[in-house]
Motif scaffolding. Structure first.
Motif, short mmCIF file in Angstrom:
data_model
loop_
_atom_site.label_atom_id
_atom_site.label_comp_id
_atom_site.label_asym_id
_atom_site.label_seq_id
_atom_site.Cartn_x
_atom_site.Cartn_y
_atom_site.Cartn_z
N ILE A 61 44.52 41.65 46.32
CA ILE A 61 43.94 40.51 45.60
C ILE A 61 45.07 39.78 44.88
CG2 ILE A 61 42.33 39.83 43.78
CD1 ILE A 61 40.86 41.06 46.13
N ASP A 244 37.42 40.72 36.13
CA ASP A 244 36.67 41.98 36.16
C ASP A 244 35.21 41.73 36.51
OD1 ASP A 244 36.69 44.90 35.55
OD2 ASP A 244 35.22 44.29 34.05
N ILE A 247 35.42 39.47 40.43
CA ILE A 247 36.09 40.11 41.58
C ILE A 247 35.80 41.61 41.56
CG2 ILE A 247 38.26 40.46 42.82
CD1 ILE A 247 39.40 38.00 41.46
N GLY A 248 35.83 42.19 40.37
CA GLY A 248 35.53 43.62 40.28
C GLY A 248 36.66 44.51 40.77
N ARG A 249 37.81 43.92 40.99
CA ARG A 249 39.01 44.69 41.36
C ARG A 249 40.15 44.11 40.53
NH1 ARG A 249 38.19 46.70 46.89
NH2 ARG A 249 37.00 45.22 48.11
#
Lengths: 333, 333
Positions: A61, A244, A247-249
């Motif tokens: 990412i 956060d 994207i959560g990554r």
């Protein structure tokens, strides 16, 4: 094949050679300086299967600030220039603006009063000019403005004032399995009006400041109506929060140019494994602008200190870029 | 090649045939009924290059509700069961819960008082049990719970109570160039705890109810801290709003199972070109549950009427699915 024809064919190939050489270099607008070397070393390391720094494609990412990182931001954020034009265009529908600050200042061309309204005034102008319509209608209006306006200094359309070396970097990362995101203080729908065409970044990878919205069903006519209320200011600490949340990554590469990017860079670098943090340093008063510690727009102070402290990559625009904008030719080194 | 060896080789191939036949059918858990035919006709039409209904891969956005659409939701949303367990686990740190509703009801096992607290009580419980920690710590706790809990009726882990036909559908769509998203009333981080492993849906394609959060720098220790404040309720009209805000494109396929999905289905169908809206109808009291108009959880009333009116696809679970869960065997037709 007759001799002559064969020669012609060879000759055509020779003519193509310089073009092929350029196509083979994914970063033709970058001098072979420290920044380019750091980028290539990083990408090489995380994509080398079986290597100790290998990162699976799903985790590659890359996040980029927009204003000052992917395109210019002087003498003022381009989106703010859009907003000021919109205040004038929409004024007939808002007679109250004649007496209300900061709108009064915009309509009267009162730079001093406008500057005095500060960040709060700017957010008021953005909220007022980015709402009251559907997302679809807003994006259409942003596109009309982008297609018909030009930058006060270069007289070029704003969408041509993007950084050629950064366009190449985005493409280079994608070719190496990265997912490229914008994470910017700009308002999401405004950026989506051009991000896919100009940067190759699809709408679902554009993260930014957001306004509230509501679903409207007007006798079967459905729309998403934009409301004049800020729900997320995607600047400073707001950037890792939106990364956060959306994207959560954790990214493995982040690029910015100002103190508003500091927390995004810190957040990116705080994860395990190999990581990359970059800053575009505006050092080029001839081809672009030169500013950092004392600039009102895009101030680069704390983040520059952090970069030196942690050995992040700082791109010296004047010395490391062969060209700034795509409309310039690539100088020979 | 000696005769015998050649025969053995042929024989091995024959043994593989049933397996190959299954691999060749991307939807083995679906009977060849109206729903399966509608799905295949739609996917065939939008992926046929040069065809009148062709849709470019970038625009092939498919959105799925989670509770009741991808996994079961009875006797209560699984996330709510997690939240109730969390209230008990966290009670020692919250002595005030002994006297505060709806927490008191949970701790005393008072079903009546808990039910009386309604949606408002549920949101309070979710906010309290999903906050006060970093996102990372929360996801780790959700995973611990999922790994150690079992469903009261089936005695299976919750992550095995996903619908095999829907897993196949997700995979079938992805194989046809679709990007699959969850758009659910569930809280985002809770769903991310299992969505990638169970559904093959990466964190950046999980959209849901969100809590506020803040970036914390505690002496250089960075984290995203979750706050007990709901910032988006991703239910009903909240679904098209989050789709517009986070994806920025209108989906061409949407699947839900309750009235909370109605606006998402309407929004999906209101765009130009070929589109698909589907509802999972819980008609199977033997293998799963049977409920619709009068259910407290996952009520399907208005959306079912709309589906009949607009000829959307309604999947009759009892008649159209060869199996419900992956742990069941596929019955012969």
């Amino acid at each position: 094949m007759p001799q002559l024809l064969r020669l012609r064919w060879l000759y055509s190939l020779l003519l193509l050679l310089p073009l092929l050489a350029m196509a083979a270099d994914p970063l033709p607008s970058w001098y072979n300086g420290a920044s380019r070397q750091a980028i290539e070393a990083f990408v090489g390391a995380v994509t080398q299967e079986g290597g100790k720094d290998y990162v699976a494609p799903a985790e590659r990412i890359a996040v980029f600030d927009n204003d000052g990182t992917l395109w210019s931001e002087q003498p003022m954020y381009f989106e703010l220039l859009f907003s000021l034009d919109e205040v004038k265009r929409l004024a007939p529908q808002h007679p109250e603006w004649k007496t209300q600050q900061p709108f009064k200042a915009v309509l009267e061309g009162d730079q001093k009063a406008l500057a005095a309204s500060g960040m709060d005034g700017m957010l008021k102008i953005v909220a007022a000019t980015h709402s009251g319509v559907s997302t679809e209608a807003f994006i259409a209006q942003a596109r009309r403005w982008l297609a018909s306006s030009m930058h006060p200094k270069t007289k070029k359309p704003y969408t041509e004032m993007v950084f050629a070396p950064m366009l190449e970097l985005l493409e280079y990362l994608r070719a190496n399995g990265f997912k490229t995101y914008i994470v910017s203080g700009g308002e999401v729908a405004f950026m989506r009006a051009f991000a896919e065409e100009v940067y190759g970044i699809p709408p679902e990878q554009v993260i930014g400041t957001t306004l509230d919205a509501r679903f409207q069903d007007k006798g079967g006519q459905l729309s998403i109506q934009r409301l004049p209320k800020l729900v997320h200011n995607d600047d400073g600490p707001g950037k890792p929060v939106s990364i956060d949340s959306l994207i959560g990554r954790r990214p493995i590469l982040a690029f910015g140019n100002s103190d508003g990017d500091l927390q995004m860079l810190q957040w990116t670098m705080a994860g395990p494994g190999k990581r990359f943090a970059g800053l575009v340093h505006h050092t080029d008063s001839k081809r672009e602008w030169a500013y950092d510690h004392d600039s009102k727009i895009g101030r680069l102070d704390k983040a520059l200190i952090a970069a030196k402290q942690h050995d992040w990559t700082v791109v010296d625009m004047a010395r490391e870029w062969k060209r700034v904008y795509p409309f310039e030719s690539i100088e020979s080194q």
